[in-house]
Every structure is written in C-alpha cells, then in structure tokens.
Design a protein around this motif. Structure first.
Motif, mmCIF file in Angstrom:
data_model
loop_
_atom_site.group_PDB
_atom_site.id
_atom_site.type_symbol
_atom_site.label_atom_id
_atom_site.label_comp_id
_atom_site.label_asym_id
_atom_site.label_seq_id
_atom_site.Cartn_x
_atom_site.Cartn_y
_atom_site.Cartn_z
ATOM 1 N N SER A 47 -27.153 -23.087 -5.266
ATOM 2 C CA SER A 47 -25.822 -22.494 -5.487
ATOM 3 C C SER A 47 -24.734 -23.351 -4.850
ATOM 4 C CB SER A 47 -25.780 -21.096 -4.866
ATOM 5 O OG SER A 47 -25.945 -21.189 -3.457
ATOM 6 N N PHE A 48 -25.130 -24.404 -4.120
ATOM 7 C CA PHE A 48 -24.172 -25.197 -3.342
ATOM 8 C C PHE A 48 -23.311 -24.266 -2.487
ATOM 9 C CE2 PHE A 48 -24.760 -29.608 -4.694
ATOM 10 C CZ PHE A 48 -25.606 -29.435 -5.789
ATOM 11 N N GLY A 49 -24.017 -23.320 -1.852
ATOM 12 C CA GLY A 49 -23.343 -22.347 -1.000
ATOM 13 C C GLY A 49 -23.312 -22.800 0.453
ATOM 14 N N ALA A 50 -23.231 -21.818 1.350
ATOM 15 C CA ALA A 50 -23.001 -22.109 2.771
ATOM 16 C C ALA A 50 -24.135 -22.891 3.424
ATOM 17 C CB ALA A 50 -22.774 -20.793 3.514
ATOM 18 N N GLU A 51 -25.391 -22.656 2.990
ATOM 19 C CA GLU A 51 -26.532 -23.297 3.650
ATOM 20 C C GLU A 51 -27.293 -24.246 2.724
ATOM 21 O OE1 GLU A 51 -28.733 -19.860 4.882
ATOM 22 O OE2 GLU A 51 -27.505 -19.562 6.679
ATOM 23 N N SER A 52 -26.830 -24.374 1.491
ATOM 24 C CA SER A 52 -27.605 -25.113 0.481
ATOM 25 C C SER A 52 -27.826 -26.571 0.846
ATOM 26 C CB SER A 52 -26.885 -25.061 -0.872
ATOM 27 O OG SER A 52 -26.666 -23.741 -1.264
ATOM 28 N N VAL A 53 -26.902 -27.123 1.625
ATOM 29 C CA VAL A 53 -26.945 -28.562 1.873
ATOM 30 C C VAL A 53 -28.219 -28.995 2.605
ATOM 31 C CG1 VAL A 53 -25.713 -28.537 4.082
ATOM 32 C CG2 VAL A 53 -25.453 -30.490 2.541
ATOM 33 N N VAL A 54 -28.857 -28.066 3.324
ATOM 34 C CA VAL A 54 -30.084 -28.403 4.062
ATOM 35 C C VAL A 54 -31.189 -28.828 3.089
ATOM 36 C CG1 VAL A 54 -31.939 -27.448 5.476
ATOM 37 C CG2 VAL A 54 -29.558 -26.951 6.048
ATOM 38 N N LEU A 55 -31.476 -27.966 2.152
ATOM 39 C CA LEU A 55 -32.555 -28.263 1.204
ATOM 40 C C LEU A 55 -32.165 -29.416 0.274
ATOM 41 C CD1 LEU A 55 -35.314 -27.084 1.019
ATOM 42 C CD2 LEU A 55 -34.463 -25.312 -0.516
ATOM 43 N N LEU A 56 -30.894 -29.463 -0.087
ATOM 44 C CA LEU A 56 -30.437 -30.566 -0.939
ATOM 45 C C LEU A 56 -30.629 -31.907 -0.227
ATOM 46 C CD1 LEU A 56 -27.188 -28.884 -2.296
ATOM 47 C CD2 LEU A 56 -29.131 -29.608 -3.704
ATOM 48 N N HIS A 57 -30.362 -31.906 1.070
ATOM 49 C CA HIS A 57 -30.551 -33.143 1.834
ATOM 50 C C HIS A 57 -32.023 -33.534 1.870
ATOM 51 C CE1 HIS A 57 -31.143 -35.439 5.671
ATOM 52 N NE2 HIS A 57 -30.161 -36.133 5.124
ATOM 53 N N MET A 58 -32.881 -32.551 2.115
ATOM 54 C CA MET A 58 -34.321 -32.849 2.156
ATOM 55 C C MET A 58 -34.801 -33.420 0.825
ATOM 56 S SD MET A 58 -36.135 -29.732 4.132
ATOM 57 C CE MET A 58 -35.725 -29.287 5.800
ATOM 58 N N VAL A 59 -34.361 -32.788 -0.255
ATOM 59 C CA VAL A 59 -34.753 -33.266 -1.583
ATOM 60 C C VAL A 59 -34.246 -34.687 -1.804
ATOM 61 C CG1 VAL A 59 -34.273 -32.967 -4.056
ATOM 62 C CG2 VAL A 59 -35.017 -31.022 -2.701
ATOM 63 N N SER A 60 -33.009 -34.946 -1.414
ATOM 64 C CA SER A 60 -32.422 -36.269 -1.665
ATOM 65 C C SER A 60 -33.168 -37.369 -0.914
ATOM 66 C CB SER A 60 -30.934 -36.282 -1.270
ATOM 67 O OG SER A 60 -30.791 -36.273 0.138
ATOM 68 N N VAL A 61 -33.684 -37.023 0.256
ATOM 69 C CA VAL A 61 -34.434 -38.007 1.039
ATOM 70 C C VAL A 61 -35.769 -38.318 0.370
ATOM 71 C CG1 VAL A 61 -35.636 -38.368 3.237
ATOM 72 C CG2 VAL A 61 -33.321 -37.400 3.216
ATOM 73 N N ILE A 62 -36.393 -37.288 -0.192
ATOM 74 C CA ILE A 62 -37.716 -37.473 -0.801
ATOM 75 C C ILE A 62 -37.598 -38.077 -2.202
ATOM 76 C CG2 ILE A 62 -39.807 -36.265 -1.591
ATOM 77 C CD1 ILE A 62 -39.114 -34.137 0.620
ATOM 78 N N ASN A 63 -36.710 -37.513 -2.996
ATOM 79 C CA ASN A 63 -36.546 -38.007 -4.366
ATOM 80 C C ASN A 63 -35.201 -37.540 -4.935
ATOM 81 O OD1 ASN A 63 -36.614 -38.717 -7.019
ATOM 82 N ND2 ASN A 63 -38.615 -37.813 -7.480
ATOM 83 N N PRO A 64 -34.181 -38.381 -4.889
ATOM 84 C CA PRO A 64 -32.839 -37.953 -5.335
ATOM 85 C C PRO A 64 -32.734 -37.744 -6.844
ATOM 86 C CG PRO A 64 -32.834 -40.290 -4.765
ATOM 87 C CD PRO A 64 -34.186 -39.771 -4.382
ATOM 88 N N ASP A 65 -33.795 -38.075 -7.571
ATOM 89 C CA ASP A 65 -33.749 -37.927 -9.030
ATOM 90 C C ASP A 65 -34.296 -36.581 -9.514
ATOM 91 O OD1 ASP A 65 -32.830 -40.547 -9.068
ATOM 92 O OD2 ASP A 65 -34.857 -41.357 -9.165
ATOM 93 N N ILE A 66 -34.768 -35.751 -8.581
ATOM 94 C CA ILE A 66 -35.300 -34.435 -8.968
ATOM 95 C C ILE A 66 -34.193 -33.616 -9.638
ATOM 96 C CG2 ILE A 66 -36.018 -32.208 -7.949
ATOM 97 C CD1 ILE A 66 -38.270 -34.223 -8.117
ATOM 98 N N PRO A 67 -34.491 -32.926 -10.728
ATOM 99 C CA PRO A 67 -33.449 -32.081 -11.340
ATOM 100 C C PRO A 67 -32.980 -30.986 -10.375
ATOM 101 C CG PRO A 67 -35.380 -32.283 -12.781
ATOM 102 C CD PRO A 67 -35.760 -32.883 -11.466
ATOM 103 N N VAL A 68 -31.667 -30.883 -10.227
ATOM 104 C CA VAL A 68 -31.069 -29.815 -9.416
ATOM 105 C C VAL A 68 -30.250 -28.953 -10.365
ATOM 106 C CG1 VAL A 68 -29.477 -29.250 -7.538
ATOM 107 C CG2 VAL A 68 -30.984 -31.252 -7.339
ATOM 108 N N LEU A 69 -30.630 -27.685 -10.502
ATOM 109 C CA LEU A 69 -29.934 -26.783 -11.416
ATOM 110 C C LEU A 69 -28.871 -26.006 -10.643
ATOM 111 C CD1 LEU A 69 -33.063 -25.331 -13.323
ATOM 112 C CD2 LEU A 69 -31.845 -27.491 -13.709
ATOM 113 N N PHE A 70 -27.646 -26.147 -11.070
ATOM 114 C CA PHE A 70 -26.516 -25.474 -10.414
ATOM 115 C C PHE A 70 -25.939 -24.456 -11.395
ATOM 116 C CE2 PHE A 70 -21.728 -25.846 -9.864
ATOM 117 C CZ PHE A 70 -21.652 -24.945 -8.808
ATOM 118 N N ILE A 71 -26.018 -23.184 -11.028
ATOM 119 C CA ILE A 71 -25.519 -22.139 -11.940
ATOM 120 C C ILE A 71 -24.034 -21.949 -11.726
ATOM 121 C CG2 ILE A 71 -25.793 -19.756 -12.725
ATOM 122 C CD1 ILE A 71 -28.537 -19.768 -11.334
ATOM 123 N N ASP A 72 -23.269 -22.346 -12.701
ATOM 124 C CA ASP A 72 -21.819 -22.138 -12.649
ATOM 125 C C ASP A 72 -21.512 -20.875 -13.444
ATOM 126 O OD1 ASP A 72 -19.109 -22.103 -12.715
ATOM 127 O OD2 ASP A 72 -18.880 -23.905 -13.967
#
Ligand code: SF4
Length: 394
Positions: A47-72
C-alpha cells in the motif's frame, strides 16, 4: 527442479514451508520465498503506507525486479501517490504495477465517487478486493506485511498461509513488533511516508483515514467511529473474507477472562465482588462498575468516590476509546482500581498503563498465545517509548 505445483496441494506445501523455515528470520523467509520452487510465481502487494518501506526495502535488496502490486483506489492521499514514486525510485524497484478498478466497474457501482459515504464494505470491495483478486490471478503466491501484533485475529499468523487452497500468502514480518519496524527504518535510513509526521501512523484512503491523537491506538484513525477494521482483502483459515473481519472470536468470547496482567506478571483474578453496569449504578451498590469503551464519563461526575473498581471493556484491539476513557476517569479524580478487559494485546500494555489502567484482564487462551515474556517487555512502561529507546534509556 521446479515442483509441479498442480500436483502439490497448497496446504501440503504450506505445512512443509512453515516446518522448514519456522526458526528463520524475516529476511531469510523472504529470500527463500522469492526463490523456492514450492512457492512458485510470486508478487508483493504494497500500500506504500506508513510501514511498507521495510518490506519493500528487503525485497529490493534481494531482487528489485519482483512484481510489486500497488492498489490505487483513486481515493488515496496525494502524499501516498508521491511517496510511491519516491520510494520506488529510492529503492530501485523496476516492476511496480499500479492496480485499479476498471472504469466500467466504477461507472456502474460508484459513478460519483461517494460509495464510501454509504457503504465502506462495498467501496473496499469495488476498489481494493476485486482489482487485487484479478491481479493475483497470475500468481501462485503473494507477500504481505501482516504481523502478529496487529490483533487477536492475527495472533497465530505463520510465515506461510494457505489462501483458500489457491495461493500461498507469505508474511515475512509475522513476528515483528512495532519497535522492530521503527528500528529497521531508522537503521536503514529509509524515507518515511510524509503523513506519519502529521499524525497518521496508519494510512489508507483519504476519506477513511483521520489523524490519531497521542495515546490512541495507531489504527484508530482508520474508518473512525465505525465498526470496520479491515478492507476485506484478507483471508482467514483459507477462506476469502469479504467485508470486515469478524469482530470477535466466539470461542474466545465464551471463555472466562480471568488472567490478570500487571507489571509483576500474570495472576489470577483476586476480585470476588459483583460488577454492576452503568444503568444499574446506585448509591447502594457503587463498588465495582463495568463500563463499555464508549461510555460517557461525565455521567459519573460526583459518583467516583464510591467506586472501588472500574472495568473498561475492549471489544476489539483496534478500539482505542477505552484508553481515552481511562484518561478521562483519572482526570476526573478516580483513584480506585482501573482494569482494561478484553481484546488488549501485549503491545498495548504500555499504552494501557500510561492511560491510567492498573491492570489488564484477558482470557487464558490469549494469555497462552501471548505469554508473559511478550508483556514483560512492556512492563517497564514508563520508559517504553521510542524516543527513550533512541536515547538508550529504555
Ligand atoms: S478505504 Fe474508504 S475510500 Fe478506500 S476503498 Fe475502502 S471505503 Fe473506499
């Protein structure tokens, strides 16, 4: 060799994955989830909300090409849309996919954008649940940021969940607590959602999110003054849950709530007197009082001296009104024993104590799920706040 997922039911794979990764860290679980053949095609939902950046950072370190679905939902704060772009760029995420309800669905069910004012469940279903279900159709698994501390319904959350025998849901942060989240953001110097500093610790759609006062539950600003707690995109025990999560666990509700939590540990209930409800309060029986979380404390003006014990009901961990009520009672001069009773979790203990509660009453089942060592970490509640931890004084 890649597993043939068709011939390996989700339930069996989930059991196997949980057994294998039971004692692993969030990072390890995430890393293996992104590479394990038993998991299959996987996407992250954020959701790119208040705490989302933690998991997004972990994913980016492992594989930044993983699909990230953002519900707008097209009802988000502009700050969230800006933050999504900022974080994606900062982390180098290359495959963020924006998911929206179709124009046809919006035209049919919410042509003037006011459905949220009449029926929030229907609006969440239209703008979140359906688009997400459609987007996940091409995946065998998805990653979420859900955590055990977020409530009774999540208290037994595993790293891997069976989602309706269709997909695997991966919860790498299942065992993290709020402090772990804050520490990770600070230690990795990650950008914060700008609305956090403005009083929004939990951020959803603009019409359904309000500021949270100091001491309130972090999710108190979501669908404030309604019974709604969740958007309905989650699944419980393998079944799709449409609309809000159930308010109560009927089994838990039927059990006696007789485990008392204090700064010293768990104890059995030493109060043997009768409790009366507000309506039954009279000068003759005013010894122990049961109050709902939405009680108006002013009706007790002038009567508090005759009351030895007040028990405030917490029907849901997300209902922060009990904390406000406790503060009001103390400000009004109530010096008796004050107890929070019901859906209070360990993470809220410090807040309960700071609000004026002396103790918390929970069911034996909740005590089993959250043993004393989880409460103990908060029993030094005077210094249990983020700033004091940063200062090194906690
Ligand atoms: S959070 Fe509010 S505006 Fe957003 S989809 Fe749900 S009801 Fe609609």
């Amino acid at each position: 060799m890649r597993h043939n997922l068709e011939t390996h039911p989700v339930a069996g794979r989930v059991d196997d994955l949980n057994a294998r990764y039971k004692h692993h860290s969030a990072h390890d679980v995430l890393k293996r989830a992104l590479t394990d053949d038993q998991v299959g095609r996987i996407a992250m939902v954020s959701s790119f909300g208040a705490e989302s950046v933690v998991l997004l950072h972990m994913v980016s370190v492992i594989n930044p090409d993983i699909p990230v679905l953002f519900i707008d939902t097209q009802m988000l704060f502009q700050e969230t849309l800006d933050y999504q772009l900022e974080v994606s760029k900062h982390l180098g995420l290359t495959n963020v996919q924006v998911i929206r309800a179709s124009d046809a669905a919006l035209a049919a069910d919410d042509p003037d954008g006011t459905l949220n004012q009449r029926d929030t469940d229907a609006c969440c279903h239209l703008r979140k649940t359906v688009p997400l279900e459609n987007a996940l159709g091409g995946y065998d698994a998805w990653i979420t940021g859900r955590k055990r501390f977020q409530g009774a319904t999540r208290a037994a959350l595993d790293f891997f969940e069976n989602e309706g025998d269709i997909r695997i849901k991966v919860n790498p942060l299942a065992h993290w607590d709020p402090q772990d989240i804050q520490d990770y953001i600070v230690n990795n110097r990650l950008p914060r959602h700008p609305l956090v500093a403005q009083g929004y610790p939990s951020i959803g759609c603009a019409p359904c999110t309000s500021k949270v006062a100091p001491g309130e539950d972090p999710r108190a600003g979501r669908w404030r003054d309604t019974q709604k707690e969740e958007c309905g995109i989650h699944f419980i025990n393998g079944k799709v849950v449409r609309g809000p999560l159930p308010k109560e666990d009927p089994v838990e509700e039927a059990l006696p709530m007789n485990t008392i939590v204090t700064d010293e540990g768990f104890a059995s209930d030493d109060w043997s007197g009768e409790f009366v409800a507000l309506e039954g309060l009279s000068e003759d029986n005013a010894v122990a009082l049961d109050l709902p979380s939405d009680a108006d404390p002013t009706v007790l003006q002038g009567k508090l001296d005759g009351i030895d014990m007040i028990r405030v009901d917490f029907p849901s961990f997300a209902d922060g009104r009990g904390f406000t009520l406790a503060r009001c009672l103390r400000l009004m001069g109530f010096h008796g024993r004050l107890r929070a009773r019901g859906h209070v979790i360990a993470d809220q203990y410090a807040m309960a104590r700071r609000s004026g509660f002396d103790e918390v009453e929970i069911t034996p089942e909740m005590a089993e799920r959250q043993p004393w060592d989880q409460w103990k970490a908060r029993s030094n509640w005077q210094s249990h706040d983020y700033q004091s931890r940063l200062r090194g004084s906690a």
